[in-house]
Motif scaffolding. Structure first.
Motif, PDB file in Angstrom:
ATOM      1  N   UNK A 216       0.961  -1.206   0.126  1.00 50.76           N
ATOM      2  CA  UNK A 216       0.036   0.041  -0.022  1.00 50.76           C
ATOM      3  C   UNK A 216       1.045   1.125  -0.029  1.00 50.76           C
ATOM      4  N   UNK A 217       1.971   1.262   1.003  1.00 53.77           N
ATOM      5  CA  UNK A 217       2.823   2.500   1.007  1.00 53.77           C
ATOM      6  C   UNK A 217       3.545   2.553  -0.363  1.00 53.77           C
ATOM      7  N   UNK A 218       3.840   1.169  -1.023  1.00 52.78           N
ATOM      8  CA  UNK A 218       4.333   1.465  -2.453  1.00 52.78           C
ATOM      9  C   UNK A 218       3.577   2.164  -3.329  1.00 52.78           C
ATOM     10  N   UNK A 219       2.355   1.545  -3.332  1.00 49.28           N
ATOM     11  CA  UNK A 219       1.242   2.106  -4.406  1.00 49.28           C
ATOM     12  C   UNK A 219       1.111   3.758  -4.065  1.00 49.28           C
ATOM     13  N   UNK A 220       1.530   3.951  -2.662  1.00 52.38           N
ATOM     14  CA  UNK A 220       1.099   5.735  -2.577  1.00 52.38           C
ATOM     15  C   UNK A 220       2.758   6.514  -2.953  1.00 52.38           C
ATOM     16  N   UNK A 221       3.777   5.548  -2.861  1.00 55.28           N
ATOM     17  CA  UNK A 221       5.004   6.350  -2.962  1.00 55.28           C
ATOM     18  C   UNK A 221       5.367   6.468  -4.779  1.00 55.28           C
ATOM     19  N   UNK A 222       4.731   5.468  -5.459  1.00 51.19           N
ATOM     20  CA  UNK A 222       4.896   5.393  -6.896  1.00 51.19           C
ATOM     21  C   UNK A 222       3.526   5.789  -7.695  1.00 51.19           C
ATOM     22  N   UNK A 223       3.387   6.668  -8.065  1.00 49.37           N
ATOM     23  CA  UNK A 223       4.245   8.093  -8.197  1.00 49.37           C
ATOM     24  C   UNK A 223       3.901   8.798  -6.845  1.00 49.37           C
ATOM     25  N   UNK A 224       4.617   9.895  -6.436  1.00 48.35           N
ATOM     26  CA  UNK A 224       5.728  10.387  -7.569  1.00 48.35           C
ATOM     27  C   UNK A 224       6.880   9.870  -7.503  1.00 48.35           C
ATOM     28  N   UNK A 225       7.362   8.858  -6.627  1.00 46.56           N
ATOM     29  CA  UNK A 225       8.845   8.282  -6.934  1.00 46.56           C
ATOM     30  C   UNK A 225       8.929   7.363  -8.123  1.00 46.56           C
ATOM     31  N   UNK A 226      10.108   7.440  -8.648  1.00 47.93           N
ATOM     32  CA  UNK A 226      10.371   6.395  -9.493  1.00 47.93           C
ATOM     33  C   UNK A 226      11.638   5.756  -9.310  1.00 47.93           C
ATOM     34  N   UNK A 227      11.658   4.592  -8.438  1.00 47.03           N
ATOM     35  CA  UNK A 227      12.989   4.161  -7.498  1.00 47.03           C
ATOM     36  C   UNK A 227      13.854   3.526  -8.874  1.00 47.03           C
ATOM     37  N   UNK A 228      15.035   3.629  -8.429  1.00 48.27           N
ATOM     38  CA  UNK A 228      15.909   3.243  -9.369  1.00 48.27           C
ATOM     39  C   UNK A 228      16.219   1.708  -9.108  1.00 48.27           C
ATOM     40  N   UNK A 229      15.982   1.195  -7.724  1.00 45.57           N
ATOM     41  CA  UNK A 229      16.144  -0.334  -7.744  1.00 45.57           C
ATOM     42  C   UNK A 229      14.984  -0.427  -6.744  1.00 45.57           C
ATOM     43  N   UNK A 230      13.826  -1.409  -7.631  1.00 46.00           N
ATOM     44  CA  UNK A 230      12.604  -1.575  -6.862  1.00 46.00           C
ATOM     45  C   UNK A 230      12.599  -2.403  -5.517  1.00 46.00           C
ATOM     46  N   UNK A 231      13.802  -3.145  -5.802  1.00 46.17           N
ATOM     47  CA  UNK A 231      13.861  -4.109  -4.655  1.00 46.17           C
ATOM     48  C   UNK A 231      14.365  -3.573  -3.543  1.00 46.17           C
ATOM     49  N   UNK A 232      15.159  -2.816  -3.451  1.00 41.84           N
ATOM     50  CA  UNK A 232      15.472  -2.078  -2.195  1.00 41.84           C
ATOM     51  C   UNK A 232      14.828  -0.846  -1.690  1.00 41.84           C
ATOM     52  N   UNK A 233      13.968  -0.253  -2.576  1.00 44.34           N
ATOM     53  CA  UNK A 233      12.818   0.656  -2.387  1.00 44.34           C
ATOM     54  C   UNK A 233      11.970  -0.059  -1.649  1.00 44.34           C
ATOM     55  N   UNK A 234      11.558  -1.291  -2.224  1.00 42.04           N
ATOM     56  CA  UNK A 234      10.294  -1.886  -1.249  1.00 42.04           C
ATOM     57  C   UNK A 234      10.718  -2.494  -0.139  1.00 42.04           C
ATOM     58  N   UNK A 235      12.211  -3.203   0.023  1.00 46.15           N
ATOM     59  CA  UNK A 235      12.496  -3.879   1.094  1.00 46.15           C
ATOM     60  C   UNK A 235      12.784  -2.636   2.292  1.00 46.15           C
ATOM     61  N   UNK A 236      13.122  -1.532   1.966  1.00 44.17           N
ATOM     62  CA  UNK A 236      13.335  -0.316   2.909  1.00 44.17           C
ATOM     63  C   UNK A 236      11.989  -0.078   3.598  1.00 44.17           C
ATOM     64  N   UNK A 237      10.925  -0.252   2.548  1.00 41.83           N
ATOM     65  CA  UNK A 237       9.445   0.184   3.288  1.00 41.83           C
ATOM     66  C   UNK A 237       8.964  -1.017   3.965  1.00 41.83           C
ATOM     67  N   UNK A 238       9.318  -2.078   3.704  1.00 46.07           N
ATOM     68  CA  UNK A 238       8.809  -3.264   4.332  1.00 46.07           C
ATOM     69  C   UNK A 238       9.707  -3.277   5.701  1.00 46.07           C
ATOM     70  N   UNK A 239      10.877  -3.180   5.624  1.00 45.26           N
ATOM     71  CA  UNK A 239      11.662  -3.065   6.723  1.00 45.26           C
ATOM     72  C   UNK A 239      11.356  -2.014   8.049  1.00 45.26           C
ATOM     73  N   UNK A 240      11.076  -0.749   7.311  1.00 47.10           N
ATOM     74  CA  UNK A 240      10.576   0.405   8.377  1.00 47.10           C
ATOM     75  C   UNK A 240       9.505   0.121   8.961  1.00 47.10           C
ATOM     76  N   UNK A 241       8.390  -0.283   8.083  1.00 51.18           N
ATOM     77  CA  UNK A 241       7.025  -0.669   8.528  1.00 51.18           C
ATOM     78  C   UNK A 241       7.021  -1.807   9.537  1.00 51.18           C
TER      79      UNK A 241
END
Lengths: 424, 188
Positions: free
Chosen positions: B52-77
């Motif tokens: 859900x957070x990813x859905x809300x983050x993209x857009x406006x973000x366009x992550x360079x590496x989706x894996x780590x972008x998502x990993x950070x979100x999961x980790x922080x949550x």
């Protein structure tokens, strides 16, 4: 109250992508499975090794028992007893135990593992006081027979392979210790085949293989055997084998000479193609069932050597350069079952006569016949022998200058011969 | 499907983006969350929240590496979930409890009470710089331990070191980090 560092953890979450990816390890479950599979594989390998060792041990024990029971173990002091040299064969659909035995020497063994389905026959031959074993493999094209040498590397110099009624002699490839067989062997180029022998050779038009000894003072000292192959006019290898040159003073063989390979050591039931022509023969016979002792053999042998030397000198005196391609096939005598072991014996060769003396045939039709007393007569007529499709029946007719006619008629599987190549 | 196409789906507000993300990174997200929470249902919830957070983050973000972008979100949550429920993490042969991680990080980072947003930003910069200056092995050990929450034994096996060697290297790195931060006016 214990202080927490959640914010530090969150802060670490913001590390750069490359650092995160760089530090990421493979999935644990996969890793565990892999480790487990490796352990399983290791166990399988260990188990397989144990089974193999057990099989080898059982085979060794079995073989030892067989050898002991049949008296194959040699007693150097008992070389006069023929029965001590009897060879028993342990044949198995998958493993053939083969042996090479020399009088007064320890038993050498090797294991032959033919391709499944390959029929194997074994023959025992005697030569120069050695008992050698011939293995005949009747296998399908493309099959490979692997031979594992004994502990000292001793093996068999001859293995014959019959394919579609054509008999092939394999070449012992010392490099990878196996006999190259059938289509693999036949398809290799001459150079490749020859390179297996470690000797440079050339092929003549009349299909007789020439080989050249390397520049060493005593060529082919290894077991005193010269390996060679025979090819037809198209370069196809149709035969091969080894010539035993033991018993000769090797110093009489010149360095870097080219010699004919015109026959096989241990050749039996060979199928000779039409263009194959022996070029020089020396023969000697014992009367059928003649009983001889070792000393008599030795004496005759040395006489034969002298005779061969004479023949060589006489022959080359009046031969042209074409005759440089000569080989000598010397000594033929009848094998008798009661021959004293240790005497000079050899193997039958069907294109040699045992009712003649020493004769020489050159490949230009200029044939000579050397009598036992060393005199020489030109062969005025040579009626080419014939062979049935299997090469069993060979007949020939020699007419000498003085009108003597010598029949060459060999169809006796018990007849044995010896081959001695001599340089010109 | 490659990351670029998945991100495009997010930008197009195509809900199949979530499905594709889960298909490709679902297991990875679960692993990240489980390494913190050690609870399957909690981790599952965190992963769903992360989508859900990813859905809300993209857009406006366009992550360079989706894996780590998502990993950070999961980790922080997952960290926040851990914090919110105050649950004691389980000890696992392969991973480590968040408490253990936080305790080790206590050597060099201020506690949550002292960590202001301004300080957090400052430390983040210094941490990046510091880790860049470390040799590759020490950096991997540090990030592996404190980002991926790998256990000492796993790091030991992965890098062919004894567990003691891993612990020593981590301790030295933390000590150096502490000194690095201290030299820049940041004290624990």
């Amino acid at each position: 109250m214990k202080k927490t560092r959640y914010k530090a953890c969150l802060l670490i979450s913001e590390l750069d992508d490359d650092m995160i990816l760089d530090a990421e390890l493979s999935d644990v479950s996969v890793r565990v499975k892999k480790c487990r599979s490796q352990r399983i594989m290791k166990r399988i390998l260990i188990l397989a090794a144990c089974v193999t060792m057990l099989a080898v041990a059982v085979a060794s024990v079995f073989l030892s028992a067989m050898l002991f029971n049949t008296g194959i173990h040699t007693d150097p002091s008992n070389t006069q007893n023929p029965s001590s040299l009897d060879v028993e064969w342990v044949e198995d659909p998958n493993i053939i135990q083969v042996q090479r035995l020399s009088i007064g020497q320890s038993l050498d063994t090797g294991i032959v593992s033919p391709t499944t389905g390959a029929a194997v026959s074994v023959e025992t031959v005697r030569c120069w006081g050695q008992r050698l074993i011939l293995l005949s493999f009747h296998c399908r094209e493309g099959e490979t027979i692997t031979v594992t040498p004994g502990a000292d590397g001793a093996l068999f110099e001859a293995v014959q392979i019959e394919i579609n009624q054509n008999l092939y002699w394999s070449v012992w490839n010392k490099a990878n210790r196996r006999y190259v067989v059938a289509d693999e062997f036949l398809n290799v180029s001459t150079e490749e085949a020859i390179s297996c022998l470690g000797r440079s050779v050339s092929i003549t038009e009349d299909t007789v293989l020439l080989w050249q000894y390397p520049a060493v003072s005593r060529p082919c000292v290894e077991d005193n055997f010269v390996d060679f192959t025979v090819t037809d006019s198209e370069g196809n290898i149709t035969g091969g084998g080894s010539i035993y040159i033991g018993g000769l003073d090797l110093t009489t063989i010149s360095e870097n000479k080219t010699y004919y390979g015109s026959s096989h050591y241990g050749l039996n039931k060979v199928y000779l193609n039409a263009s194959y022509r022996p070029v020089l023969l020396g023969a000697y016979r014992y009367a059928e069932n003649e009983k001889v002792d070792a000393s008599a053999h030795e004496k005759r042998l040395s006489e034969l050597h002298l005779q061969a030397q004479k023949a060589r000198e006489s022959l080359f005196d009046d031969l042209t350069d074409d005759y440089f391609r000569l080989s000598y096939r010397v000594l033929l005598h009848k094998y008798a079952a009661d021959l004293t072991p240790g005497i000079f014996t050899g193997m039958m060769h069907h294109n040699m006569a045992y009712d003649c003396y020493t004769y020489v045939i050159t490949d230009d039709g200029n044939k000579k016949f050397f009598l036992y007393d060393g005199t020489c007569q030109r062969i005025t007529k040579w009626e080419t022998y014939t062979a049935d499709e299997y090469g069993y029946t060979v007949t020939g007719k020699l007419t000498l200058e003085d009108g003597t006619v010598i029949m060459v008629d060999i169809n006796d599987p018990d007849c044995m011969y010896e081959i001695i190549p001599i340089s010109h | 499907m490659n990351d670029e196409k998945i991100i495009d789906l997010f930008w197009k507000r195509d809900e199949t983006a979530i499905k594709e993300t889960d298909k490709k990174y679902g297991r990875y997200c679960s692993t990240v969350s489980m390494s913190i929470l050690h609870n399957e249902s909690d981790a599952e919830e965190c992963v769903s929240d992360a989508y859900l957070s990813l859905w809300n983050s993209i857009p406006p973000h366009r992550p360079q590496v989706l894996r780590t972008f998502l990993g950070r979100i999961v980790r922080n949550i997952s960290i926040n979930r851990h914090k919110s429920i105050h649950r004691q993490g389980y000890n696992c042969y392969m991973d480590v409890s968040l408490e253990e991680i936080m305790e080790e990080l206590g050597d060099c980072f201020p506690s949550d009470d002292d960590m202001t947003n301004e300080l957090s930003g400052e430390i983040k910069e210094h941490l990046q710089t510091f880790l860049r200056d470390q040799d590759a092995l020490n950096r991997k050990l540090f990030v592996g331990r404190y980002w991926h929450n790998y256990s000492i034994s796993r790091l030991s096996a992965a890098y062919g070191l004894t567990e003691g060697a891993v612990e020593i290297r981590l301790r030295r790195t933390r000590t150096k980090l502490k000194k690095h931060l201290h030299e820049r006016g940041i004290s624990v």
